[in-house]
Scaffold this motif. Structure first.
Motif, PDB file in Angstrom:
ATOM      1  N   ARG A  69       0.733  -1.228  -0.029  1.00 35.30           N
ATOM      2  CA  ARG A  69       0.093  -0.097  -0.032  1.00 35.30           C
ATOM      3  C   ARG A  69       0.829   1.372   0.179  1.00 35.30           C
ATOM      4  NH1 ARG A  69      -4.403  -0.680   4.564  1.00 35.30           N
ATOM      5  NH2 ARG A  69      -3.148   0.600   5.513  1.00 35.30           N
ATOM      6  N   LEU A  70       0.276   2.354  -0.727  1.00 38.54           N
ATOM      7  CA  LEU A  70       1.132   3.622  -0.609  1.00 38.54           C
ATOM      8  C   LEU A  70       1.186   3.953   0.808  1.00 38.54           C
ATOM      9  CD1 LEU A  70      -0.705   5.186  -3.642  1.00 38.54           C
ATOM     10  CD2 LEU A  70       1.580   4.436  -3.447  1.00 38.54           C
ATOM     11  N   SER A  71       2.172   4.785   1.266  1.00 37.21           N
ATOM     12  CA  SER A  71       2.400   5.388   2.322  1.00 37.21           C
ATOM     13  C   SER A  71       1.302   6.628   2.284  1.00 37.21           C
ATOM     14  CB  SER A  71       3.569   6.049   2.588  1.00 37.21           C
ATOM     15  OG  SER A  71       3.831   7.129   1.699  1.00 37.21           O
ATOM     16  N   ASP A  72       1.021   7.259   3.664  1.00 33.15           N
ATOM     17  CA  ASP A  72      -0.014   8.167   3.711  1.00 33.15           C
ATOM     18  C   ASP A  72       0.539   9.418   2.748  1.00 33.15           C
ATOM     19  OD1 ASP A  72      -1.677   6.880   5.325  1.00 33.15           O
ATOM     20  OD2 ASP A  72      -0.846   7.841   7.324  1.00 33.15           O
ATOM     21  N   ASP A  73       1.790   9.696   3.066  1.00 35.18           N
ATOM     22  CA  ASP A  73       2.373  10.941   2.077  1.00 35.18           C
ATOM     23  C   ASP A  73       2.264  10.660   0.760  1.00 35.18           C
ATOM     24  OD1 ASP A  73       3.330  11.839   4.421  1.00 35.18           O
ATOM     25  OD2 ASP A  73       5.377  11.495   4.125  1.00 35.18           O
ATOM     26  N   GLU A  74       2.330   9.213   0.155  1.00 36.92           N
ATOM     27  CA  GLU A  74       2.406   9.196  -1.184  1.00 36.92           C
ATOM     28  C   GLU A  74       1.023   9.134  -1.884  1.00 36.92           C
ATOM     29  OE1 GLU A  74       6.067   6.154  -1.801  1.00 36.92           O
ATOM     30  OE2 GLU A  74       4.191   5.247  -0.981  1.00 36.92           O
ATOM     31  N   ALA A  75      -0.186   8.558  -0.896  1.00 31.33           N
ATOM     32  CA  ALA A  75      -1.433   8.675  -1.245  1.00 31.33           C
ATOM     33  C   ALA A  75      -2.016  10.007  -1.468  1.00 31.33           C
ATOM     34  CB  ALA A  75      -2.369   7.533  -0.120  1.00 31.33           C
ATOM     35  N   LEU A  76      -1.722  10.826  -0.239  1.00 26.89           N
ATOM     36  CA  LEU A  76      -2.184  12.340  -0.348  1.00 26.89           C
ATOM     37  C   LEU A  76      -1.523  13.170  -1.250  1.00 26.89           C
ATOM     38  CD1 LEU A  76      -2.648  12.872   3.509  1.00 26.89           C
ATOM     39  CD2 LEU A  76      -4.429  12.910   1.847  1.00 26.89           C
ATOM     40  N   ALA A  77      -0.405  12.768  -1.741  1.00 20.60           N
ATOM     41  CA  ALA A  77       0.437  13.583  -2.819  1.00 20.60           C
ATOM     42  C   ALA A  77      -0.285  13.262  -4.209  1.00 20.60           C
ATOM     43  CB  ALA A  77       1.978  13.246  -2.711  1.00 20.60           C
ATOM     44  N   GLY A  78      -0.896  11.909  -4.090  1.00 22.03           N
ATOM     45  CA  GLY A  78      -1.474  11.743  -5.464  1.00 22.03           C
ATOM     46  C   GLY A  78      -2.751  12.562  -5.720  1.00 22.03           C
ATOM     47  N   ILE A  79      -3.319  13.056  -4.567  1.00 26.10           N
ATOM     48  CA  ILE A  79      -4.589  13.817  -5.021  1.00 26.10           C
ATOM     49  C   ILE A  79      -4.186  15.236  -4.448  1.00 26.10           C
ATOM     50  CG2 ILE A  79      -6.299  11.986  -4.298  1.00 26.10           C
ATOM     51  CD1 ILE A  79      -6.650  13.269  -1.570  1.00 26.10           C
ATOM     52  N   GLY A  80      -2.965  15.715  -4.626  1.00 27.24           N
ATOM     53  CA  GLY A  80      -2.551  16.831  -4.488  1.00 27.24           C
ATOM     54  C   GLY A  80      -2.373  17.540  -3.306  1.00 27.24           C
ATOM     55  N   ILE A  81      -2.439  16.748  -2.070  1.00 20.70           N
ATOM     56  CA  ILE A  81      -2.076  17.424  -0.628  1.00 20.70           C
ATOM     57  C   ILE A  81      -0.719  16.980  -0.258  1.00 20.70           C
ATOM     58  CG2 ILE A  81      -2.750  17.176   1.888  1.00 20.70           C
ATOM     59  CD1 ILE A  81      -5.551  16.220   0.486  1.00 20.70           C
ATOM     60  N   ASP A  82       0.040  17.998   0.006  1.00 16.20           N
ATOM     61  CA  ASP A  82       1.383  17.934   0.858  1.00 16.20           C
ATOM     62  C   ASP A  82       1.315  17.775   2.224  1.00 16.20           C
ATOM     63  OD1 ASP A  82       4.016  18.232   1.575  1.00 16.20           O
ATOM     64  OD2 ASP A  82       4.329  20.001   0.518  1.00 16.20           O
ATOM     65  N   LEU A  83       1.452  16.563   2.765  1.00 16.33           N
ATOM     66  CA  LEU A  83       1.195  16.215   4.151  1.00 16.33           C
ATOM     67  C   LEU A  83       2.152  16.859   5.054  1.00 16.33           C
ATOM     68  CD1 LEU A  83      -0.372  14.589   6.214  1.00 16.33           C
ATOM     69  CD2 LEU A  83       1.187  12.758   5.699  1.00 16.33           C
ATOM     70  N   GLY A  84       3.606  17.149   4.362  1.00 18.07           N
ATOM     71  CA  GLY A  84       4.573  17.864   5.136  1.00 18.07           C
ATOM     72  C   GLY A  84       4.179  19.138   5.577  1.00 18.07           C
ATOM     73  N   ALA A  85       3.396  20.008   4.424  1.00 17.45           N
ATOM     74  CA  ALA A  85       2.910  21.339   4.562  1.00 17.45           C
ATOM     75  C   ALA A  85       1.739  21.424   5.367  1.00 17.45           C
ATOM     76  CB  ALA A  85       2.575  21.831   3.158  1.00 17.45           C
ATOM     77  N   VAL A  86       0.800  20.515   5.430  1.00 16.19           N
ATOM     78  CA  VAL A  86      -0.132  20.566   6.356  1.00 16.19           C
ATOM     79  C   VAL A  86       0.371  20.285   7.829  1.00 16.19           C
ATOM     80  CG1 VAL A  86      -1.938  18.916   7.302  1.00 16.19           C
ATOM     81  CG2 VAL A  86      -1.802  19.468   4.929  1.00 16.19           C
ATOM     82  N   ARG A  87       1.154  19.414   8.088  1.00 21.90           N
ATOM     83  CA  ARG A  87       2.073  19.120   9.297  1.00 21.90           C
ATOM     84  C   ARG A  87       2.597  20.449   9.823  1.00 21.90           C
ATOM     85  NH1 ARG A  87       3.880  15.280  12.780  1.00 21.90           N
ATOM     86  NH2 ARG A  87       3.088  13.591  11.784  1.00 21.90           N
ATOM     87  N   ARG A  88       3.460  21.342   8.942  1.00 22.47           N
ATOM     88  CA  ARG A  88       3.888  22.631   9.539  1.00 22.47           C
ATOM     89  C   ARG A  88       2.811  23.615   9.676  1.00 22.47           C
ATOM     90  NH1 ARG A  88       7.298  20.572   5.019  1.00 22.47           N
ATOM     91  NH2 ARG A  88       6.216  21.967   3.533  1.00 22.47           N
ATOM     92  N   GLN A  89       1.971  23.660   9.145  1.00 21.55           N
ATOM     93  CA  GLN A  89       0.630  24.405   9.514  1.00 21.55           C
ATOM     94  C   GLN A  89       0.188  24.196  10.709  1.00 21.55           C
ATOM     95  OE1 GLN A  89      -1.937  24.624   5.984  1.00 21.55           O
ATOM     96  NE2 GLN A  89      -0.714  26.132   4.899  1.00 21.55           N
ATOM     97  N   VAL A  90       0.170  22.989  10.953  1.00 20.30           N
ATOM     98  CA  VAL A  90      -0.556  22.351  12.613  1.00 20.30           C
ATOM     99  C   VAL A  90       0.450  22.843  13.287  1.00 20.30           C
ATOM    100  CG1 VAL A  90      -1.279  20.507  13.806  1.00 20.30           C
ATOM    101  CG2 VAL A  90      -2.263  20.883  11.327  1.00 20.30           C
ATOM    102  N   GLU A  91       1.814  22.656  13.222  1.00 19.85           N
ATOM    103  CA  GLU A  91       2.654  22.887  14.247  1.00 19.85           C
ATOM    104  C   GLU A  91       2.775  24.191  14.469  1.00 19.85           C
ATOM    105  OE1 GLU A  91       6.126  20.447  13.416  1.00 19.85           O
ATOM    106  OE2 GLU A  91       5.100  18.860  14.229  1.00 19.85           O
ATOM    107  N   GLN A  92       2.544  25.085  13.423  1.00 21.80           N
ATOM    108  CA  GLN A  92       2.777  26.700  13.676  1.00 21.80           C
ATOM    109  C   GLN A  92       1.439  27.002  14.564  1.00 21.80           C
ATOM    110  OE1 GLN A  92       2.701  28.303   9.810  1.00 21.80           O
ATOM    111  NE2 GLN A  92       5.086  28.131   9.588  1.00 21.80           N
ATOM    112  N   ALA A  93       0.274  26.539  14.375  1.00 19.36           N
ATOM    113  CA  ALA A  93      -0.585  27.039  15.198  1.00 19.36           C
ATOM    114  C   ALA A  93      -0.816  26.275  16.389  1.00 19.36           C
ATOM    115  CB  ALA A  93      -2.071  26.409  14.207  1.00 19.36           C
TER     116      ALA A  93
END
Length: 184
Positions: A69-93
């Motif tokens: 199975r694809l990793s979470d990062d790969e699966a989300l990247a496949g639909i245009g979501i950058d999990l790293g960017a989401v994580r950075r935004q959550v940690e900033q907040a």
């Protein structure tokens, strides 16, 4: 349900959990049960597999070859979501490591109890039905193997079918081998 399982059958279930954890799975699947059966020597289930000329190493290779199975990062990247960017935004907040403090992250890190997926649940349920149909008052590893030969048990059934292991002849082999053990 497990009260009817023999000690060795319970060991197979425990070994399936260990296999699932080793493979990084989120749940115990039918292929993890099959891997555990393949690794358990001197059982009726292994004799049945040998009767179909199926070697344990071949089953393990087939399980290893399953499409990962694809990793979470790969699966989300496949639909245009950058999990790293989401994580950075959550940690900033919410501060560093905020996602790691969630209940879901804590549950996932413990990995116990690792749940059974639908295919494994079905295989174990059908193992009980196979034991009852054969008029056995216990559920052994051989019954788990027979349970996995039903179409609704997912990858394990597909692997076994591809190797030529069929339900009716396998059931006959189990009956004969159990009868032979009781007589001998």
């Amino acid at each position: 349900m497990f009260e009817r399982f023999t000690g060795k059958a319970r060991e197979v279930v425990v070994a399936a959990r260990a296999d699932a954890v080793a493979r990084g799975a989120d749940a115990i699947s039918s292929e993890h049960l099959l891997a555990a059966i393949a690794r358990t020597p001197d059982t009726i289930a292994r004799m049945v597999l040998t009767g179909f000329s199926v070697a344990p190493d071949d089953l393990l290779a087939d399980i290893d070859a399953l499409k990962t199975r694809l990793s979470d990062d790969e699966a989300l990247a496949g639909i245009g979501i950058d999990l790293g960017a989401v994580r950075r935004q959550v940690e900033q907040a919410f501060g560093p490591g905020a996602l790691d403090r969630t209940m879901a992250a804590r549950r996932k890190s413990k990995r116990w109890p690792l749940p059974f997926d639908r295919s494994a649940k079905k295989a174990l349920e059908l193992a009980l039905r196979e034991a009852i149909a054969l008029k056995h008052n216990y559920v052994g590893i051989e019954h788990i193997l027979l349970g996995m030969l039903h179409a609704e048990t997912g990858a394990a059934q597909q692997i076994l079918a591809a190797r030529g292991v069929m339900q009716r002849p396998a059931r006959i082999m189990v009956e004969e081998l159990v009868r032979g053990q009781q007589a001998g």
